[in-house]
Design a protein around this motif. Structure first.
Motif, PDB file in Angstrom:
ATOM      1  N   THR A   1     -97.614 -58.437  70.996  1.00 49.70           N
ATOM      2  CA  THR A   1     -97.371 -57.299  71.905  1.00 49.70           C
ATOM      3  C   THR A   1     -98.579 -57.098  72.828  1.00 49.70           C
ATOM      4  O   THR A   1     -98.409 -56.832  74.025  1.00 49.70           O
ATOM      5  N   HIS A   2     -99.794 -57.248  72.291  1.00 51.19           N
ATOM      6  CA  HIS A   2    -100.983 -57.142  73.159  1.00 51.19           C
ATOM      7  C   HIS A   2    -100.928 -58.184  74.282  1.00 51.19           C
ATOM      8  O   HIS A   2    -101.203 -57.885  75.445  1.00 51.19           O
ATOM      9  N   ALA A   3    -100.594 -59.425  73.887  1.00 56.34           N
ATOM     10  CA  ALA A   3    -100.598 -60.510  74.875  1.00 56.34           C
ATOM     11  C   ALA A   3     -99.558 -60.244  75.968  1.00 56.34           C
ATOM     12  O   ALA A   3     -99.830 -60.443  77.164  1.00 56.34           O
TER      13      ALA A   3
ATOM     14  N   ALA B   1     -94.652 -50.199  75.214  1.00 51.66           N
ATOM     15  CA  ALA B   1     -94.391 -50.463  73.784  1.00 51.66           C
ATOM     16  C   ALA B   1     -95.498 -49.824  72.951  1.00 51.66           C
ATOM     17  O   ALA B   1     -95.238 -49.280  71.877  1.00 51.66           O
ATOM     18  N   HIS B   2     -96.721 -49.866  73.457  1.00 52.37           N
ATOM     19  CA  HIS B   2     -97.815 -49.211  72.736  1.00 52.37           C
ATOM     20  C   HIS B   2     -97.738 -47.683  72.864  1.00 52.37           C
ATOM     21  O   HIS B   2     -98.052 -46.971  71.909  1.00 52.37           O
ATOM     22  N   ALA B   3     -97.335 -47.198  74.029  1.00 57.07           N
ATOM     23  CA  ALA B   3     -97.214 -45.745  74.204  1.00 57.07           C
ATOM     24  C   ALA B   3     -96.203 -45.189  73.192  1.00 57.07           C
ATOM     25  O   ALA B   3     -96.478 -44.218  72.473  1.00 57.07           O
TER      26      ALA B   3
ATOM     27  N   ALA C   1     -97.316 -59.523  64.998  1.00 59.80           N
ATOM     28  CA  ALA C   1     -96.413 -58.870  65.963  1.00 59.80           C
ATOM     29  C   ALA C   1     -97.212 -57.986  66.922  1.00 59.80           C
ATOM     30  O   ALA C   1     -96.940 -57.930  68.127  1.00 59.80           O
ATOM     31  N   ASP C   2     -98.243 -57.310  66.397  1.00 56.14           N
ATOM     32  CA  ASP C   2     -99.117 -56.489  67.240  1.00 56.14           C
ATOM     33  C   ASP C   2     -99.818 -57.377  68.275  1.00 56.14           C
ATOM     34  O   ASP C   2     -99.861 -57.056  69.464  1.00 56.14           O
ATOM     35  N   ALA C   3    -100.341 -58.518  67.809  1.00 55.61           N
ATOM     36  CA  ALA C   3    -101.064 -59.417  68.716  1.00 55.61           C
ATOM     37  C   ALA C   3    -100.139 -59.943  69.819  1.00 55.61           C
ATOM     38  O   ALA C   3    -100.530 -59.991  70.999  1.00 55.61           O
TER      39      ALA C   3
ATOM     40  N   ALA D   1     -96.971 -48.759  59.887  1.00 53.20           N
ATOM     41  CA  ALA D   1     -97.954 -49.769  60.311  1.00 53.20           C
ATOM     42  C   ALA D   1     -97.863 -49.963  61.835  1.00 53.20           C
ATOM     43  O   ALA D   1     -96.757 -50.061  62.387  1.00 53.20           O
ATOM     44  N   HIS D   2     -99.014 -50.027  62.463  1.00 53.30           N
ATOM     45  CA  HIS D   2     -99.056 -50.078  63.925  1.00 53.30           C
ATOM     46  C   HIS D   2     -98.239 -51.256  64.514  1.00 53.30           C
ATOM     47  O   HIS D   2     -97.461 -51.078  65.452  1.00 53.30           O
ATOM     48  N   GLY D   3     -98.416 -52.445  63.925  1.00 51.69           N
ATOM     49  CA  GLY D   3     -97.746 -53.632  64.473  1.00 51.69           C
ATOM     50  C   GLY D   3     -96.234 -53.493  64.470  1.00 51.69           C
ATOM     51  O   GLY D   3     -95.535 -53.870  65.414  1.00 51.69           O
TER      52      GLY D   3
HETATM   53 FE   LIG Z   1    -101.777 -52.820  69.209  1.00 51.82          FE
END
Ligand SMILES: [Fe+2]
Length: 378
Positions: free
Chosen positions: A191-193, A256-258, A187-189, A270-272
């Motif tokens: 979001t990065h993309a 979303a990361h902020a 899910a984190d990946a 967990a970050h993701g």
């Molecule tokens: Fe991330």
């Protein structure tokens, strides 16, 4: 003038054996406690030259402070490694970047690791990143995150010189990754993309990485979660996660990361999980500014997940992965949330993700995004 920075990437089955081709004499390995006890570290050692001397730092915690990272720096300098290997998740790889720099430059203040200051590294050693999760993208980035002692705030240090020389993506290292970490890191990946793709610093190279990353991850994550030892599906998600890392580290992240970093700092989640729960609402917030790009991404996700709105497609995809869709589902009561809301908004507003998000956001926009994300849309 723009740059696209990437390590040399070695990927696919048996890619760990690439280490045998390097003339490694003195190797510093940075990893975490779990991996230290697991058989995975043996896999790494089996691929190092037998004659190589090794020093292992195996107590890197999930969100290390500078003091934790550098507790053994004098010993490292005496050991004088010619290769530094970050082996694990984002924290181990980030720590390896900092130790790689500080070993070579004892005079360096860690906060001098910025894009603007030439560091003159690589006079003593080379840096290798080997991820054992599929998500953080740290193996492909020139940033390292440092937790500030006794504070909720984290600092991001960045320099092109701490970009690893090699990133080794061996799917054999992720087949035994537990389900919880598999879904959160995927899910984190994703979001990065997605955030990299619409960031105000996006560019044709980062866009290409995002599109392929979303294709690889969304087409294979269901198989990985059902059949974790499916090496082809694991390999695709592992490569996709690094492509997502290449995208956002050559563009930037967004809201979303902020918001996710802020929620994670307050509630130790967990970050993701934290970034994914905000992502669909952030896409709705950004939609009109980047509509065409979101439509393009919607066309890449497999048809079985596809809805009219890209945010709904993601809501469905995350739900099928078992990823929490709201702050409430992460176990935070309404009272705890309301009590901390001012702090959450303030910390999120300081993030660089606010600067590169495609749409400008005020603190009241951020507050509203937090409020809208407390409970899942029904
Ligand atoms: Fe991330």
């Amino acid at each position: 003038m723009w740059f696209f920075r990437s390590p040399e990437i070695i990927f696919g089955e048996d890619s760990l054996s690439f280490l045998k081709d390097l003339r490694i004499n003195r190797c510093l390995v940075i990893t975490d406690n779990f991996l230290l006890k697991s058989g995975l570290l043996d896999k790494l050692f089996r691929n190092l030259p037998e004659s190589s001397k090794r020093m292992v730092i195996g107590d890197i915690s999930p969100e290390p402070t500078f003091r934790e990272m550098t507790g053994r720096i004098e010993e490292i300098r005496k050991f004088n490694p010619d290769y530094v290997i970050g082996f694990g998740g984002g924290s181990s790889m980030d720590t390896s970047k900092i130790l790689f720099a500080l070993n070579e430059r004892p005079d360096l203040d860690v906060y001098d690791i910025t894009p603007l200051v030439p560091l003159g590294l690589r006079k003593k050693s080379r840096l290798i990143a080997i991820p054992t999760t599929s998500g953080t993208g740290s193996e492909c980035s020139w940033a390292a995150v440092l937790s500030e002692e006794g504070e909720k705030r984290k600092s991001e240090l960045a320099s092109p010189e701490i970009l690893p020389d090699y990133a080794i993506l061996d799917p054999d290292l992720v087949v035994s990754l537990p389900k919880e970490q598999t879904k959160n890191t995927a899910a984190d990946a994703l979001t990065h993309a997605i955030e990299g793709y619409v960031s105000s610093w996006n560019n044709p190279f980062s866009d290409a990485m995002s599109e392929k990353a979303i294709d690889l991850i969304s087409s294979n994550i269901e198989t990985v979660l059902k059949d974790p030892e499916n090496i082809d599906a694991r390999n695709s998600v592992h490569i996709g996660a690094s492509m997502a890392g290449l995208s956002f580290s050559n563009s930037q992240i967004g809201l979303a990361h902020a918001l996710g970093h802020s929620l994670g700092a307050y509630f130790k989640l967990a970050h993701g999980k934290t970034v994914a729960l905000f992502l669909p609402n952030v896409i709705d917030f950004n939609y009109n500014v980047s509509a065409q790009k979101f439509e393009k991404l919607n066309s890449i996700v497999p048809e079985r997940y596809r809805k009219k709105k890209f945010s709904d497609t993601l809501r469905g995809l995350f739900r099928s992965m078992g990823v929490e869709g709201s702050i409430e589902e992460c176990g935070i009561t309404r009272k705890e949330f309301e009590q901390n809301l001012d702090g959450l908004v303030s910390l999120a507003s300081e993030s660089t993700g606010c600067l590169t998000n495609p749409r400008e956001s005020s603190t009241s926009d951020i507050r509203e995004l937090f409020r809208n994300s407390y409970a899942r849309l029904r």
